[in-house]
Design a protein around this motif. Structure first.
Motif, PDB file in Angstrom:
ATOM      1  N   SER A 202       0.836  -1.199   0.000  1.00 40.40           N
ATOM      2  CA  SER A 202       0.000   0.000   0.000  1.00 40.40           C
ATOM      3  C   SER A 202       0.868   1.245   0.000  1.00 40.40           C
ATOM      4  O   SER A 202       1.881   1.305   0.708  1.00 40.40           O
ATOM      5  N   PRO A 203       0.495   2.261  -0.779  1.00 36.69           N
ATOM      6  CA  PRO A 203       1.252   3.522  -0.765  1.00 36.69           C
ATOM      7  C   PRO A 203       0.784   4.479   0.327  1.00 36.69           C
ATOM      8  O   PRO A 203       1.188   5.639   0.341  1.00 36.69           O
ATOM      9  N   PHE A 204      -0.094   4.016   1.209  1.00 41.81           N
ATOM     10  CA  PHE A 204      -0.694   4.913   2.194  1.00 41.81           C
ATOM     11  C   PHE A 204      -0.386   4.487   3.629  1.00 41.81           C
ATOM     12  O   PHE A 204      -0.284   3.300   3.941  1.00 41.81           O
ATOM     13  N   LYS A 205      -0.285   5.482   4.486  1.00 44.92           N
ATOM     14  CA  LYS A 205      -0.284   5.289   5.931  1.00 44.92           C
ATOM     15  C   LYS A 205      -1.453   6.092   6.467  1.00 44.92           C
ATOM     16  O   LYS A 205      -1.478   7.317   6.340  1.00 44.92           O
ATOM     17  N   VAL A 206      -2.455   5.406   7.044  1.00 44.63           N
ATOM     18  CA  VAL A 206      -3.720   6.045   7.420  1.00 44.63           C
ATOM     19  C   VAL A 206      -3.889   6.007   8.939  1.00 44.63           C
ATOM     20  O   VAL A 206      -3.627   4.970   9.571  1.00 44.63           O
ATOM     21  N   ALA A 207      -4.338   7.106   9.515  1.00 43.33           N
ATOM     22  CA  ALA A 207      -4.588   7.185  10.954  1.00 43.33           C
ATOM     23  C   ALA A 207      -5.957   7.798  11.199  1.00 43.33           C
ATOM     24  O   ALA A 207      -6.392   8.690  10.461  1.00 43.33           O
ATOM     25  N   LEU A 208      -6.633   7.313  12.233  1.00 46.13           N
ATOM     26  CA  LEU A 208      -7.937   7.842  12.656  1.00 46.13           C
ATOM     27  C   LEU A 208      -7.690   8.903  13.728  1.00 46.13           C
ATOM     28  O   LEU A 208      -7.095   8.615  14.769  1.00 46.13           O
ATOM     29  N   THR A 209      -8.140  10.128  13.467  1.00 49.90           N
ATOM     30  CA  THR A 209      -7.874  11.222  14.406  1.00 49.90           C
ATOM     31  C   THR A 209      -9.108  11.683  15.177  1.00 49.90           C
ATOM     32  O   THR A 209      -8.980  12.357  16.194  1.00 49.90           O
ATOM     33  N   GLY A 237       4.305   6.542  -0.945  1.00 47.79           N
ATOM     34  CA  GLY A 237       4.841   6.052  -2.209  1.00 47.79           C
ATOM     35  C   GLY A 237       5.703   7.103  -2.896  1.00 47.79           C
ATOM     36  O   GLY A 237       6.003   8.167  -2.334  1.00 47.79           O
ATOM     37  N   LYS A 238       6.055   6.827  -4.155  1.00 49.94           N
ATOM     38  CA  LYS A 238       6.960   7.702  -4.894  1.00 49.94           C
ATOM     39  C   LYS A 238       6.243   8.503  -5.972  1.00 49.94           C
ATOM     40  O   LYS A 238       6.893   9.287  -6.677  1.00 49.94           O
ATOM     41  N   LYS A 239       4.923   8.326  -6.127  1.00 50.21           N
ATOM     42  CA  LYS A 239       4.194   9.014  -7.180  1.00 50.21           C
ATOM     43  C   LYS A 239       3.044   9.827  -6.582  1.00 50.21           C
ATOM     44  O   LYS A 239       2.428   9.415  -5.588  1.00 50.21           O
ATOM     45  N   ASP A 267      -9.464  13.443  -3.873  1.00 49.21           N
ATOM     46  CA  ASP A 267      -8.576  14.544  -3.513  1.00 49.21           C
ATOM     47  C   ASP A 267      -7.127  14.161  -3.819  1.00 49.21           C
ATOM     48  O   ASP A 267      -6.722  13.008  -3.648  1.00 49.21           O
ATOM     49  N   ARG A 268      -6.335  15.131  -4.232  1.00 48.75           N
ATOM     50  CA  ARG A 268      -4.922  14.896  -4.538  1.00 48.75           C
ATOM     51  C   ARG A 268      -4.116  14.699  -3.258  1.00 48.75           C
ATOM     52  O   ARG A 268      -4.369  15.351  -2.248  1.00 48.75           O
ATOM     53  N   VAL A 269      -3.143  13.813  -3.342  1.00 44.59           N
ATOM     54  CA  VAL A 269      -2.186  13.670  -2.246  1.00 44.59           C
ATOM     55  C   VAL A 269      -0.822  13.379  -2.886  1.00 44.59           C
ATOM     56  O   VAL A 269      -0.607  12.331  -3.490  1.00 44.59           O
ATOM     57  N   SER A 270       0.081  14.340  -2.774  1.00 48.26           N
ATOM     58  CA  SER A 270       1.393  14.233  -3.406  1.00 48.26           C
ATOM     59  C   SER A 270       2.276  13.242  -2.655  1.00 48.26           C
ATOM     60  O   SER A 270       2.035  12.936  -1.474  1.00 48.26           O
ATOM     61  N   ALA A 271       3.282  12.731  -3.333  1.00 48.84           N
ATOM     62  CA  ALA A 271       4.232  11.821  -2.690  1.00 48.84           C
ATOM     63  C   ALA A 271       4.881  12.517  -1.503  1.00 48.84           C
ATOM     64  O   ALA A 271       5.365  13.647  -1.601  1.00 48.84           O
ATOM     65  N   GLY A 272       4.842  11.858  -0.343  1.00 49.00           N
ATOM     66  CA  GLY A 272       5.422  12.411   0.870  1.00 49.00           C
ATOM     67  C   GLY A 272       4.516  13.359   1.626  1.00 49.00           C
ATOM     68  O   GLY A 272       4.847  13.782   2.733  1.00 49.00           O
ATOM     69  N   ALA A 273       3.337  13.691   1.048  1.00 55.18           N
ATOM     70  CA  ALA A 273       2.404  14.628   1.697  1.00 55.18           C
ATOM     71  C   ALA A 273       1.347  13.874   2.487  1.00 55.18           C
ATOM     72  O   ALA A 273       1.141  12.662   2.313  1.00 55.18           O
ATOM     73  N   PHE A 305      -6.711   0.684   6.103  1.00 56.01           N
ATOM     74  CA  PHE A 305      -7.213   1.016   4.774  1.00 56.01           C
ATOM     75  C   PHE A 305      -6.515   0.141   3.740  1.00 56.01           C
ATOM     76  O   PHE A 305      -5.282   0.121   3.659  1.00 56.01           O
ATOM     77  N   SER A 306      -7.309  -0.602   2.966  1.00 61.06           N
ATOM     78  CA  SER A 306      -6.783  -1.472   1.913  1.00 61.06           C
ATOM     79  C   SER A 306      -7.124  -0.842   0.566  1.00 61.06           C
ATOM     80  O   SER A 306      -8.266  -0.964   0.102  1.00 61.06           O
ATOM     81  N   PRO A 307      -6.178  -0.159  -0.073  1.00 61.13           N
ATOM     82  CA  PRO A 307      -6.482   0.484  -1.348  1.00 61.13           C
ATOM     83  C   PRO A 307      -6.782  -0.531  -2.440  1.00 61.13           C
ATOM     84  O   PRO A 307      -6.236  -1.631  -2.440  1.00 61.13           O
ATOM     85  N   ARG A 308      -7.664  -0.132  -3.353  1.00 60.45           N
ATOM     86  CA  ARG A 308      -8.080  -1.027  -4.427  1.00 60.45           C
ATOM     87  C   ARG A 308      -7.683  -0.469  -5.796  1.00 60.45           C
ATOM     88  O   ARG A 308      -7.098  -1.163  -6.604  1.00 60.45           O
ATOM     89  N   LYS A 309      -7.993   0.793  -6.050  1.00 60.00           N
ATOM     90  CA  LYS A 309      -7.658   1.421  -7.324  1.00 60.00           C
ATOM     91  C   LYS A 309      -6.962   2.759  -7.075  1.00 60.00           C
ATOM     92  O   LYS A 309      -7.355   3.511  -6.189  1.00 60.00           O
ATOM     93  N   LEU A 310      -5.927   3.033  -7.874  1.00 56.57           N
ATOM     94  CA  LEU A 310      -5.163   4.271  -7.759  1.00 56.57           C
ATOM     95  C   LEU A 310      -5.124   4.968  -9.113  1.00 56.57           C
ATOM     96  O   LEU A 310      -4.821   4.337 -10.137  1.00 56.57           O
ATOM     97  N   LEU A 311      -5.417   6.260  -9.125  1.00 58.15           N
ATOM     98  CA  LEU A 311      -5.243   7.093 -10.308  1.00 58.15           C
ATOM     99  C   LEU A 311      -4.136   8.087  -9.995  1.00 58.15           C
ATOM    100  O   LEU A 311      -4.261   8.917  -9.090  1.00 58.15           O
ATOM    101  N   PHE A 312      -3.029   8.004 -10.733  1.00 65.20           N
ATOM    102  CA  PHE A 312      -1.888   8.857 -10.460  1.00 65.20           C
ATOM    103  C   PHE A 312      -2.017  10.199 -11.182  1.00 65.20           C
ATOM    104  O   PHE A 312      -2.771  10.336 -12.147  1.00 65.20           O
ATOM    105  N   GLU A 313      -1.264  11.181 -10.719  1.00 62.88           N
ATOM    106  CA  GLU A 313      -1.326  12.521 -11.275  1.00 62.88           C
ATOM    107  C   GLU A 313      -0.926  12.547 -12.752  1.00 62.88           C
ATOM    108  O   GLU A 313      -1.414  13.381 -13.524  1.00 62.88           O
ATOM    109  N   ASP A 314      -0.062  11.617 -13.156  1.00 62.65           N
ATOM    110  CA  ASP A 314       0.374  11.591 -14.555  1.00 62.65           C
ATOM    111  C   ASP A 314      -0.628  10.894 -15.475  1.00 62.65           C
ATOM    112  O   ASP A 314      -0.377  10.728 -16.673  1.00 62.65           O
TER     113      ASP A 314
END
Length: 322
Positions: A202-209, A237-239, A267-273, A305-314
């Protein structure tokens, strides 16, 4: 004042009579069909997802999760119409051997099935609770909303109304695999063993706040109770990612599942953001998982969170195997 109090009772009785008679023309004007279908879709999708989350076949469950919303929508759109409801009543009458044209006084609505009928949360919402004749547990709830006249806008069915159908599980799909087989862009290696496909990281780290509860406010045209929550979603992730979806799972501290739900974020989420995101779940008081999630405190909850589909900025796209 007396007229206003009596009006929703008259509307509810008229609807029950139309349903019992299978009168499509009368049903059409007494129901807000768009609102009714939307509520039933949400309830059935939640029930389907809850059932699938306990399936032992990850591949079959993944395919079913992807297909379930389309199947539910087709079923709801096909049956939850004036003509569909009238046809179902007609089939029931024929099964019982009754005369569909007989609407004599002996075939009137049995008012003894009404357990409760009064305004709910304000003067613009009217709730009717009907006895469940098949079990002594969950009743049927009908919510009428004033929009110039009184119309049915929400129907909450007992859990077993969905569970009986969902318990009749179809056989897991038989999918021939070979070394070159690809399902939705994810490679699966075939072998004679029963090893499961290896999921992509997974390219995500998710926390419940935050986790809360919002009650309905009919005076502001808000007729739904919601479980509210806030997430922080870090793209490790890197993308750069433009949009994504997946399954959000709430558990207790021992990793016992409380509730799972499909989640789509545009919503957009940049690499490292890190993205801050606020969400809500329509609360169904008749679902155990909803009750448990509402009553759980933030400090006693974990999230996955288990991601299923990803649409990258490119513009590239990736579907993960989960």
């Amino acid at each position: 004042m007396l007229f206003w109090i009596a009006w929703p009772y008259y509307a509810a009785y008229g609807l029950l009579t139309a349903m019992k008679d299978g009168d499509a023309r009368a049903l059409e004007t007494r129901v807000d069909w768009d609102q009714l279908r939307a509520g039933l879709r949400a309830d059935l999708n939640a029930m389907v997802l809850q059932k699938l989350s306990h399936s032992g076949n990850s591949l079959a469950s993944g395919l079913a999760v992807a297909l379930a919303p389309a199947i539910v929508n087709q079923m709801i759109d096909g049956y939850i119409t004036p003509q569909g409801m009238a046809a179902l009543v007609g089939q029931k009458r024929q099964t019982k051997g009754s005369n569909t044209g007989d609407r004599s006084s002996g075939d009137r609505v049995d008012l003894s099935i009404i357990e409760y009928a009064f305004f709910d949360g304000g003067p613009l919402t009217f709730k009717v609770q009907l006895r469940n004749e098949k079990t002594s547990q969950d009743p049927f709830l009908l919510l009428f909303k004033w929009d110039g006249t009184w119309r049915l806008s929400r129907l909450m069915l007992p859990k077993e109304a969905f569970a009986n159908a969902l318990d009749k599980k179809p056989a897991a799909p038989s999918i021939p695999l070979s070394a070159s087989s690809r399902i939705a862009g994810s490679s699966l290696v075939a072998s004679n063993s029963s090893s499961a496909p290896v999921p992509l990281p997974s390219p995500f780290k998710v926390a419940l706040t935050r986790k809360g509860f919002k009650s309905s406010d009919p005076m502001k045209s808000d007729f739904e109770d919601d479980i509210t929550f806030s997430l922080t979603i870090e793209n490790i992730g890197k993308k750069d990612i433009r949009a994504f979806d997946g399954t959000l799972t709430f558990t207790d501290l021992l990793d016992n599942e409380i509730h799972s739900s499909l989640l789509a974020i545009n919503d957009r989420v940049s690499a490292g953001a890190t993205l801050g995101w606020n969400g809500k779940l329509k609360f169904n008081q008749f679902m155990d998982s909803h009750q448990r999630l509402r009553n759980a405190t933030l400090e006693n909850l974990k999230i996955k969170f288990s991601p299923r589909k990803l649409l990258f900025e490119d513009g590239s796209f990736e579907q993960l195997s989960r």
